[in-house]
Design a protein around this motif. Structure first.
Motif, PDB file in Angstrom:
ATOM      1  N   ASP A 150       0.825  -1.216   0.000  1.00  0.00           N
ATOM      2  CA  ASP A 150       0.000   0.000   0.000  1.00  0.00           C
ATOM      3  C   ASP A 150       0.857   1.263   0.000  1.00  0.00           C
ATOM      4  O   ASP A 150       0.507   2.271  -0.634  1.00  0.00           O
ATOM      5  N   VAL A 151       1.979   1.245   0.703  1.00  0.00           N
ATOM      6  CA  VAL A 151       2.871   2.405   0.736  1.00  0.00           C
ATOM      7  C   VAL A 151       3.434   2.688  -0.658  1.00  0.00           C
ATOM      8  O   VAL A 151       3.456   3.838  -1.118  1.00  0.00           O
ATOM      9  N   VAL A 152       3.897   1.628  -1.352  1.00  0.00           N
ATOM     10  CA  VAL A 152       4.450   1.808  -2.691  1.00  0.00           C
ATOM     11  C   VAL A 152       3.378   2.335  -3.642  1.00  0.00           C
ATOM     12  O   VAL A 152       3.630   3.246  -4.457  1.00  0.00           O
ATOM     13  N   ARG A 153       2.179   1.817  -3.527  1.00  0.00           N
ATOM     14  CA  ARG A 153       1.088   2.284  -4.388  1.00  0.00           C
ATOM     15  C   ARG A 153       0.739   3.748  -4.093  1.00  0.00           C
ATOM     16  O   ARG A 153       0.420   4.532  -4.997  1.00  0.00           O
ATOM     17  N   ALA A 154       0.792   4.110  -2.820  1.00  0.00           N
ATOM     18  CA  ALA A 154       0.461   5.488  -2.446  1.00  0.00           C
ATOM     19  C   ALA A 154       1.420   6.487  -3.074  1.00  0.00           C
ATOM     20  O   ALA A 154       1.059   7.642  -3.330  1.00  0.00           O
ATOM     21  N   TYR A 155       2.651   6.057  -3.342  1.00  0.00           N
ATOM     22  CA  TYR A 155       3.638   6.935  -3.975  1.00  0.00           C
ATOM     23  C   TYR A 155       3.686   6.753  -5.494  1.00  0.00           C
ATOM     24  O   TYR A 155       4.645   7.171  -6.143  1.00  0.00           O
ATOM     25  N   GLY A 156       2.649   6.083  -6.047  1.00  0.00           N
ATOM     26  CA  GLY A 156       2.536   5.960  -7.495  1.00  0.00           C
ATOM     27  C   GLY A 156       3.237   4.763  -8.107  1.00  0.00           C
ATOM     28  O   GLY A 156       3.368   4.688  -9.331  1.00  0.00           O
ATOM     29  N   GLY A 157       3.698   3.831  -7.295  1.00  0.00           N
ATOM     30  CA  GLY A 157       4.397   2.659  -7.830  1.00  0.00           C
ATOM     31  C   GLY A 157       3.439   1.680  -8.472  1.00  0.00           C
ATOM     32  O   GLY A 157       2.333   1.452  -7.977  1.00  0.00           O
ATOM     33  N   GLY A 158       3.862   1.077  -9.582  1.00  0.00           N
ATOM     34  CA  GLY A 158       3.061   0.076 -10.278  1.00  0.00           C
ATOM     35  C   GLY A 158       3.458  -1.329  -9.885  1.00  0.00           C
ATOM     36  O   GLY A 158       4.115  -1.565  -8.868  1.00  0.00           O
ATOM     37  N   LYS A 159       3.049  -2.313 -10.726  1.00  0.00           N
ATOM     38  CA  LYS A 159       3.312  -3.727 -10.427  1.00  0.00           C
ATOM     39  C   LYS A 159       4.801  -4.020 -10.305  1.00  0.00           C
ATOM     40  O   LYS A 159       5.238  -4.746  -9.410  1.00  0.00           O
ATOM     41  N   TRP A 160       5.599  -3.453 -11.238  1.00  0.00           N
ATOM     42  CA  TRP A 160       7.030  -3.752 -11.215  1.00  0.00           C
ATOM     43  C   TRP A 160       7.711  -3.136 -10.003  1.00  0.00           C
ATOM     44  O   TRP A 160       8.622  -3.724  -9.421  1.00  0.00           O
ATOM     45  N   ALA A 161       7.281  -1.927  -9.610  1.00  0.00           N
ATOM     46  CA  ALA A 161       7.860  -1.308  -8.417  1.00  0.00           C
ATOM     47  C   ALA A 161       7.534  -2.123  -7.168  1.00  0.00           C
ATOM     48  O   ALA A 161       8.387  -2.335  -6.297  1.00  0.00           O
ATOM     49  N   ILE A 162       6.284  -2.585  -7.069  1.00  0.00           N
ATOM     50  CA  ILE A 162       5.885  -3.426  -5.937  1.00  0.00           C
ATOM     51  C   ILE A 162       6.686  -4.724  -5.942  1.00  0.00           C
ATOM     52  O   ILE A 162       7.161  -5.193  -4.892  1.00  0.00           O
ATOM     53  N   MET A 163       6.850  -5.315  -7.137  1.00  0.00           N
ATOM     54  CA  MET A 163       7.606  -6.558  -7.248  1.00  0.00           C
ATOM     55  C   MET A 163       9.047  -6.354  -6.791  1.00  0.00           C
ATOM     56  O   MET A 163       9.590  -7.148  -6.007  1.00  0.00           O
ATOM     57  N   ARG A 164       9.674  -5.267  -7.239  1.00  0.00           N
ATOM     58  CA  ARG A 164      11.093  -5.047  -6.958  1.00  0.00           C
ATOM     59  C   ARG A 164      11.334  -4.620  -5.520  1.00  0.00           C
ATOM     60  O   ARG A 164      12.286  -5.094  -4.878  1.00  0.00           O
ATOM     61  N   LEU A 165      10.490  -3.738  -4.991  1.00  0.00           N
ATOM     62  CA  LEU A 165      10.736  -3.152  -3.681  1.00  0.00           C
ATOM     63  C   LEU A 165      10.156  -3.956  -2.523  1.00  0.00           C
ATOM     64  O   LEU A 165      10.654  -3.868  -1.397  1.00  0.00           O
ATOM     65  N   VAL A 166       9.103  -4.729  -2.788  1.00  0.00           N
ATOM     66  CA  VAL A 166       8.413  -5.418  -1.694  1.00  0.00           C
ATOM     67  C   VAL A 166       8.416  -6.935  -1.881  1.00  0.00           C
ATOM     68  O   VAL A 166       8.938  -7.684  -1.037  1.00  0.00           O
ATOM     69  N   GLN A 167       7.837  -7.388  -2.976  1.00  0.00           N
ATOM     70  CA  GLN A 167       7.577  -8.818  -3.108  1.00  0.00           C
ATOM     71  C   GLN A 167       8.845  -9.652  -3.203  1.00  0.00           C
ATOM     72  O   GLN A 167       8.960 -10.688  -2.547  1.00  0.00           O
ATOM     73  N   LEU A 168       9.812  -9.237  -4.035  1.00  0.00           N
ATOM     74  CA  LEU A 168      11.037 -10.025  -4.179  1.00  0.00           C
ATOM     75  C   LEU A 168      11.820 -10.085  -2.867  1.00  0.00           C
ATOM     76  O   LEU A 168      12.371 -11.131  -2.519  1.00  0.00           O
ATOM     77  N   ARG A 169      11.861  -8.968  -2.160  1.00  0.00           N
ATOM     78  CA  ARG A 169      12.569  -8.983  -0.877  1.00  0.00           C
ATOM     79  C   ARG A 169      11.869  -9.876   0.136  1.00  0.00           C
ATOM     80  O   ARG A 169      12.513 -10.635   0.872  1.00  0.00           O
ATOM     81  N   GLY A 170      10.551  -9.794   0.180  1.00  0.00           N
ATOM     82  CA  GLY A 170       9.813 -10.633   1.117  1.00  0.00           C
ATOM     83  C   GLY A 170       9.846 -12.104   0.763  1.00  0.00           C
ATOM     84  O   GLY A 170       9.721 -12.972   1.634  1.00  0.00           O
ATOM     85  N   ALA A 171      10.026 -12.404  -0.542  1.00  0.00           N
ATOM     86  CA  ALA A 171      10.005 -13.799  -0.997  1.00  0.00           C
ATOM     87  C   ALA A 171      11.353 -14.485  -0.866  1.00  0.00           C
ATOM     88  O   ALA A 171      11.448 -15.698  -1.083  1.00  0.00           O
ATOM     89  N   LEU A 172      12.401 -13.734  -0.517  1.00  0.00           N
ATOM     90  CA  LEU A 172      13.745 -14.323  -0.495  1.00  0.00           C
ATOM     91  C   LEU A 172      13.866 -15.540   0.418  1.00  0.00           C
ATOM     92  O   LEU A 172      14.473 -16.548   0.023  1.00  0.00           O
ATOM     93  N   PRO A 173      13.318 -15.537   1.643  1.00  0.00           N
ATOM     94  CA  PRO A 173      13.405 -16.760   2.459  1.00  0.00           C
ATOM     95  C   PRO A 173      12.756 -17.969   1.792  1.00  0.00           C
ATOM     96  O   PRO A 173      13.298 -19.065   1.818  1.00  0.00           O
ATOM     97  N   SER A 174      11.585 -17.762   1.200  1.00  0.00           N
ATOM     98  CA  SER A 174      10.900 -18.866   0.530  1.00  0.00           C
ATOM     99  C   SER A 174      11.707 -19.370  -0.668  1.00  0.00           C
ATOM    100  O   SER A 174      11.816 -20.582  -0.888  1.00  0.00           O
ATOM    101  N   ILE A 175      12.287 -18.448  -1.434  1.00  0.00           N
ATOM    102  CA  ILE A 175      13.062 -18.842  -2.613  1.00  0.00           C
ATOM    103  C   ILE A 175      14.302 -19.623  -2.200  1.00  0.00           C
ATOM    104  O   ILE A 175      14.641 -20.651  -2.808  1.00  0.00           O
ATOM    105  N   LEU A 176      14.986 -19.175  -1.145  1.00  0.00           N
ATOM    106  CA  LEU A 176      16.168 -19.902  -0.684  1.00  0.00           C
ATOM    107  C   LEU A 176      15.801 -21.284  -0.152  1.00  0.00           C
ATOM    108  O   LEU A 176      16.559 -22.244  -0.325  1.00  0.00           O
ATOM    109  N   SER A 177      14.650 -21.404   0.489  1.00  0.00           N
ATOM    110  CA  SER A 177      14.190 -22.728   0.920  1.00  0.00           C
ATOM    111  C   SER A 177      13.936 -23.620  -0.293  1.00  0.00           C
ATOM    112  O   SER A 177      14.219 -24.820  -0.267  1.00  0.00           O
TER     113      SER A 177
END
Length: 523
Positions: A150-177
């Motif tokens: 929601d924070v990224v969207r509030a500053y005008g970020g789209g799908k790729w910004a959300i993916m790069r700034l939030v989702q990929l970082r949050g998914a790193l533990p799952s990906i390493l597993s």
């Protein structure tokens, strides 16, 4: 001494005790007349054969390493695409299920026939890695922190910004597993391709050349080296996870393919998407054949397999042989799968009722998890012979551990408050387990069942291929010797179809049962 240190000390003592028992049993030839050598005898033989191993190990590491890299690149890329585009996920669903259900032993001869050099090893290792990493990536990306999104969207970020700034970082533990589980799969894929005729060098080729020499110490040595490579690759990513992300204890992945919701789609759009998902695997199959320009005698398109099995002059004979092999394979597959699930279920319950069981059991379980099947089966042949008991043991050994981990995870996640209610009314530990924990763990039981479906068929086919001389595994082996390419492709396609059908049956039963109980499915 802290509680964790005490548990580690007990685990070390247990492991040393098991190794001592192994040494005594082996030294006195107490198992099958010396089929299980002592650990010191195996190590002595390893030292004597030390000049043979470097080239074989390097060849296996090269094939599995490239497959690991390619599979992870494809898996992470596909996971990102599927999260960004639900339509792509729905269209790829048939391909993803087919890859998950694909018994490597069925496709290894096809890759050896159609590809050259190290490519079959790399491709089979890639296929073994892709599904695990893709699933881990989708799960990790889908569990992103909604507040950060929601924070990224509030500053005008789209799908790729959300993916790069939030989702990929949050998914790193799952990906390493996912990487951790995928690493042994890459080693298994490379060794299976080597064993299927993929070159002179490699541990699979070395194992194949050592069969029939009445040298159990050498076979055990090769098996331990293969297990060591797979185990080290597993532990490497476990240490990376712990070093950079803290403790990450997942050792297997849910077999569910994340479901893309059909929100806002018309009936026609849903029907076309479903049809596309069904057709796409056959299109990719046809493209694979045509892109490689493989002669029609060797490579069979979907229509070529249909013609071979139903319209060719040898169709009746092919159907007879195929049906006989299926009849020999399916019953033992069901029995082995049920036995593996039963062992996993009992052990998962035991870890809750008797926590010390886990410390005793885990060293053995981890060895069976990381030891490649083609290395394990010849060793079991030495111990059990070539009968039905061998097939059952192979099937149980390759199915129970992923199922056990999944079930144990489900049992551990049952809320303590829910478990305390029956205990407050005087229920025993077993009564609490039966009334609360087991019902609450049903989604994980179904997830474990989905995991065991293709692994059970793979275990049975490998045992038949290497030892028993029956069923689909043996038919595949005979067809390679007779250069019956039509039957090779038919067995490969049928094994995938059987695994996919079993998988979908489990999913249908799961949805019905959990819906009746008011639970949410894993998909």
């Amino acid at each position: 001494m802290s509680l964790n240190n005490t548990a580690r000390f007990k685990a070390v003592i247990t492991t040393l005790g098991l190794l001592l028992i192994w040494e005594i049993v082996g030294r006195f030839d107490l198992v099958a007349g010396g089929a299980l050598p002592g650990l010191s005898e195996i190590l002595i033989r390893l030292w004597a054969d030390r000049a043979d191993y470097p080239q074989h190990i390097l060849a296996t590491l090269y094939g599995s390493g490239l497959g690991f890299v390619f599979g992870n690149v494809l898996g992470v890329g596909a996971g990102i695409l599927f999260v960004l585009s639900p339509v792509a996920l729905r269209l790829s669903r048939g391909v993803n299920i087919a890859i998950f259900a694909l018994p490597p032993i069925a496709i290894a001869p096809i890759l050896t026939l159609t590809l050259s050099g190290m490519t079959p090893r790399v491709v089979l290792a890639t296929l073994g890695v892709y599904f695990v990493t893709m699933t881990a990536t989708v799960i990790g990306l889908s569990q992103a922190d909604s507040r950060a999104v929601d924070v990224v969207r509030a500053y005008g970020g789209g799908k790729w910004a959300i993916m790069r700034l939030v989702q990929l970082r949050g998914a790193l533990p799952s990906i390493l597993s996912g990487f951790r589980v995928a690493a042994p799969n890459a080693v298994l894929g490379a060794i299976l391709a080597e064993f299927g005729g993929g070159g002179r060098w490699g541990l699979g080729a070395y194992l194949l050349g050592s069969l029939g020499r009445a040298e159990p110490d050498r076979l055990w040595g090769i098996g331990l080296v293969a297990t060591l490579i797979a185990g080290v690759s597993y532990l490497l990513f476990a240490l990376l996870s712990r070093r950079f992300l803290g403790a990450s204890r997942a050792v297997t992945m849910n077999a569910a393919i994340p479901e893309a919701r059909n929100v806002g789609q018309s009936f026609l759009a849903r029907a076309l998407t479903t049809l596309g998902a069904f057709i796409l695997p056959f299109v990719l199959w046809w493209v694979f054949i045509r892109a490689l320009s493989v002669p029609d005698m060797i490579a069979k398109t979907p229509l070529g397999v249909v013609d071979y099995l139903f319209f060719s002059p040898a169709a009746h004979n092919a159907q007879t042989r195929l049906w006989q092999a299926v009849v020999e394979t399916l019953p033992i597959t069901f029995i082995g799968m049920a036995a593996g699930l039963a062992v996993a279920f009992l052990l998962a319950i035991s870890t809750r009722l008797f926590p010390r069981v886990l410390n005793t059991f885990m060293p053995i379980a981890l060895v069976t998890q990381t030891m490649p099947l083609v290395a394990l089966t010849p060793l079991l042949v030495l111990l059990l012979g070539r009968g039905t008991s061998l097939t059952l043991w192979v099937t149980i050994s390759v199915t129970f551990f992923p199922a056990f981990v999944t079930l144990a995870q489900g049992i551990a996640l049952v809320p303590r408050s829910a478990r305390d209610v029956p205990r407050a009314y005087g229920a025993s530990a077993w009564q609490e387990m039966r009334m609360v924990t087991i019902p609450a763990s049903l989604p994980y039981l179904f997830a474990a069942t989905r995991l065991t479906v293709p692994r059970a068929l793979l275990g049975v086919m490998i045992a038949q291929w290497l030892a028993t001389g029956k069923g689909l595994g043996n038919l595949l082996n005979q067809s390679r010797g007779y250069m019956d390419y039509g039957m090779i492709w038919t067995v490969a396609v049928l094994s995938v179809i059987l695994s996919v059908v079993f998988y979908q049956v489990v999913v249908m039963v799961e949805r019905r049962v959990l819906k009746r109980l008011g639970m949410q499915t894993a998909e």
